[in-house]
Design a protein around this motif. Structure first.
Motif, short mmCIF file in Angstrom:
data_model
loop_
_atom_site.label_atom_id
_atom_site.label_comp_id
_atom_site.label_asym_id
_atom_site.label_seq_id
_atom_site.Cartn_x
_atom_site.Cartn_y
_atom_site.Cartn_z
N GLN A 165 0.52 -0.93 -0.12
CA GLN A 165 0.03 0.22 -0.21
C GLN A 165 0.16 1.19 0.26
O GLN A 165 0.26 2.26 -0.50
CB GLN A 165 -1.07 -0.72 1.27
CG GLN A 165 -1.98 -1.26 1.34
CD GLN A 165 -3.23 -1.22 2.55
OE1 GLN A 165 -2.53 -0.35 3.75
NE2 GLN A 165 -4.18 -2.52 2.28
N LYS A 166 2.53 1.22 -0.46
CA LYS A 166 3.15 2.48 0.12
C LYS A 166 3.71 2.45 -1.28
O LYS A 166 3.84 1.97 -1.95
CB LYS A 166 4.23 2.39 0.61
CG LYS A 166 3.77 2.58 2.12
CD LYS A 166 2.26 3.27 3.02
CE LYS A 166 2.39 2.94 4.04
NZ LYS A 166 0.65 4.21 4.86
N ASP A 167 4.24 3.86 -2.19
CA ASP A 167 5.12 3.60 -2.84
C ASP A 167 6.63 4.15 -3.48
O ASP A 167 7.06 4.11 -4.02
CB ASP A 167 4.28 4.99 -4.27
CG ASP A 167 3.65 6.19 -2.82
OD1 ASP A 167 4.94 6.55 -1.88
OD2 ASP A 167 3.15 6.75 -3.42
N MET A 168 6.91 4.40 -1.55
CA MET A 168 8.02 5.15 -1.76
C MET A 168 9.04 3.94 -1.75
O MET A 168 9.12 2.63 -1.46
CB MET A 168 8.48 5.80 -0.41
CG MET A 168 9.29 6.11 0.29
SD MET A 168 9.68 7.72 -0.64
CE MET A 168 9.15 8.54 -0.51
N TYR A 224 4.07 -3.33 -10.15
CA TYR A 224 2.82 -4.46 -9.61
C TYR A 224 2.38 -4.06 -8.23
O TYR A 224 2.61 -3.18 -7.25
CB TYR A 224 3.86 -6.13 -9.51
CG TYR A 224 4.15 -6.83 -10.76
CD1 TYR A 224 3.25 -7.61 -11.71
CD2 TYR A 224 5.19 -6.39 -11.16
CE1 TYR A 224 3.74 -8.14 -12.42
CE2 TYR A 224 6.28 -7.25 -12.03
CZ TYR A 224 4.67 -7.72 -13.04
OH TYR A 224 5.24 -8.92 -13.77
N CYS A 225 1.50 -4.25 -8.34
CA CYS A 225 0.58 -3.87 -7.16
C CYS A 225 -0.75 -4.20 -6.82
O CYS A 225 -1.94 -4.12 -7.75
CB CYS A 225 0.47 -1.85 -6.92
SG CYS A 225 -0.47 -2.13 -5.32
N ASN A 226 -1.13 -5.38 -5.70
CA ASN A 226 -2.50 -5.76 -5.55
C ASN A 226 -2.76 -5.50 -4.29
O ASN A 226 -3.51 -5.85 -3.60
CB ASN A 226 -2.46 -7.26 -5.95
CG ASN A 226 -1.22 -7.84 -5.21
OD1 ASN A 226 -0.24 -7.70 -4.93
ND2 ASN A 226 -1.34 -9.51 -4.83
N SER A 227 -2.85 -4.28 -3.33
CA SER A 227 -3.12 -4.19 -2.11
C SER A 227 -3.70 -3.39 -1.52
O SER A 227 -4.11 -2.80 -0.44
CB SER A 227 -1.04 -3.86 -0.68
OG SER A 227 -0.85 -3.00 -1.77
N LEU A 228 -3.84 -2.75 -2.74
CA LEU A 228 -5.47 -1.59 -2.31
C LEU A 228 -6.62 -2.66 -3.21
O LEU A 228 -6.43 -3.68 -3.32
CB LEU A 228 -5.12 -0.38 -3.23
CG LEU A 228 -3.87 0.32 -2.66
CD1 LEU A 228 -3.55 1.59 -3.28
CD2 LEU A 228 -3.87 1.09 -1.64
N ASN A 229 -7.29 -1.80 -3.37
CA ASN A 229 -8.88 -2.12 -2.99
C ASN A 229 -9.35 -2.27 -4.55
O ASN A 229 -9.80 -3.32 -5.13
CB ASN A 229 -10.48 -1.31 -2.28
CG ASN A 229 -9.73 -1.61 -0.69
OD1 ASN A 229 -9.25 -1.72 -0.16
ND2 ASN A 229 -10.05 -0.63 -0.14
N GLY A 230 -9.25 -1.75 -5.38
CA GLY A 230 -9.54 -1.16 -6.17
C GLY A 230 -8.26 -1.25 -7.08
O GLY A 230 -7.07 -1.21 -7.23
#
Length: 365
Positions: A37-40, A78-84
């Motif tokens: 959920q972080k982008d840093m 890649y990111c899959n830790s958020l809702n949408g």
């Protein structure tokens, strides 16, 4: 002769295939991990520093081809830790840009050297892939496969750890909720117990009769005493009386009066300290503070308000003020050679303060 031809043919084929094999290319992938959920981009975190050092070394070895556009760097976020999906793609894009900025700053390459794609799936990481000649690749196919397998296991372990963390947070939140409900129930039970038990904060329920003395009247040399009967915590009946008689200058000057002031009070609030009341006042006076004296009757009444300040279990201070109407019907007189000479009658009406007191209250029982 036939064997010699076969050997020569094999040798020629080997010589022809070696350059082609030397030109085969292999993919080298570098993975940078991100906090869910972080982008840093935390370079020293979770092995990112070692992976960045390996990538910079590879870029340095192939920098000319990279800058000439012959060897692009494939960046996948890649990111899959958020809702949408929209939110995941936005975070993945920011992560890719942070990794590219790090490489542009440290390796001196350009934005044109990257081919970027972003994905709302698989995990929280960014990969940088280069297709370099096989002989320049320091990692064999077996090592690459082992690394990919280890990365997959690490991602699975991180996912399990994140699920365990969320489960632990939910457990703690549930415990906190139950503890808050228990504390609220205990507080309510304690309040109910206090409501049934006599408390010192409820100062109006521990007595029924009290003796009163208005200290302001005593300060003006006018003795004042009274009683109050508390019918119930909210209602009380008080009666105060004052009397004084002073004369001086061979009785040429006089200050005398008596008053009776019954009052009904309604006490308000949790502690029953504030109150409103209705007062009736009646009395007689005889004042001769100058050449002309005044002697007569007074009567009136009004609204009272006040506050009871608790000093201890037996004593209170009662601050009160009354506003209303008084009527004084009196005759004026002079004293000539010891004889009182009447000088007429007067009647006066007064609207305003009719009573004030700082009263010491002694609770008897």
């Amino acid at each position: 002769m036939t064997e010699l031809k076969k050997w020569i043919t094999t040798a020629l084929l080997t010589l022809l295939l070696l350059p082609a094999m030397a030109q085969q290319k292999a993919d080298t992938t570098y993975t940078f991990r991100f906090v869910p959920q972080k982008d840093m981009f935390y370079v020293p975190w979770n092995g990112n520093d070692m992976e960045l050092a390996r990538l910079l070394e590879c870029i340095e070895s192939n920098k000319t081809d990279i800058l000439d556009g012959k060897l692009p760097l494939y960046v996948d976020g890649y990111c899959n830790s958020l809702n949408g999906e929209k939110e995941n793609l936005a975070i993945a894009k920011i992560r890719s840009n942070r990794v590219k900025s790090e490489l542009i700053t440290r390796a001196g390459i350009k934005e044109e050297s990257f081919i970027t794609r972003n994905h709302a799936a698989e995990g929280d990481f960014v990969t940088v892939r280069l297709t370099v000649p096989a002989e320049e690749t320091t990692v064999s196919d077996v090592e690459a496969e082992a690394r990919r397998k280890a990365e997959a296991e690490r991602l699975a372990a991180e996912k399990r750890a994140e699920q365990e963390r969320l489960a632990e947070e939910q457990r703690k939140a549930e415990e906190a909720r139950l503890a808050a409900e228990k504390a609220e129930a205990e507080k309510a039970a304690q309040q109910n117990t206090l409501a049934d038990t006599p408390s010192e904060t409820k100062i109006t329920t521990d007595y029924h009769l009290s003796l009163r003395a208005n200290l302001l009247r005593w300060a003006t040399l006018t003795p004042d005493l009274g009683v109050e009967w508390r019918i119930c915590p909210s209602w009380g009946i008080a009666v105060n009386g004052s009397w004084t008689s002073w004369s001086w200058s061979d009785k040429d000057r006089r200050y005398a009066l008596w008053e009776v002031a019954p009052e009904v009070r309604y006490y308000m609030g949790e502690k029953k300290a504030w109150y409103l009341g209705a007062m009736f006042k009646a009395g007689q006076f005889n004042y001769k503070l100058s050449e002309t004296g005044k002697q007569g009757d007074l009567m009136g009444g009004g609204i009272t308000a006040g506050y009871r300040l608790r000093l201890n279990k037996a004593l209170d201070l009662d601050f009160n003020l009354g506003l209303g109407y008084l009527n004084a019907d009196y005759e004026k007189y002079e004293v000539i050679d010891g004889v009182r000479v009447r000088r007429g009658n007067e009647t006066k009406d007064w609207w305003g303060p009719i009573n004030a007191g700082v009263t010491l209250v002694w609770k008897l029982f």
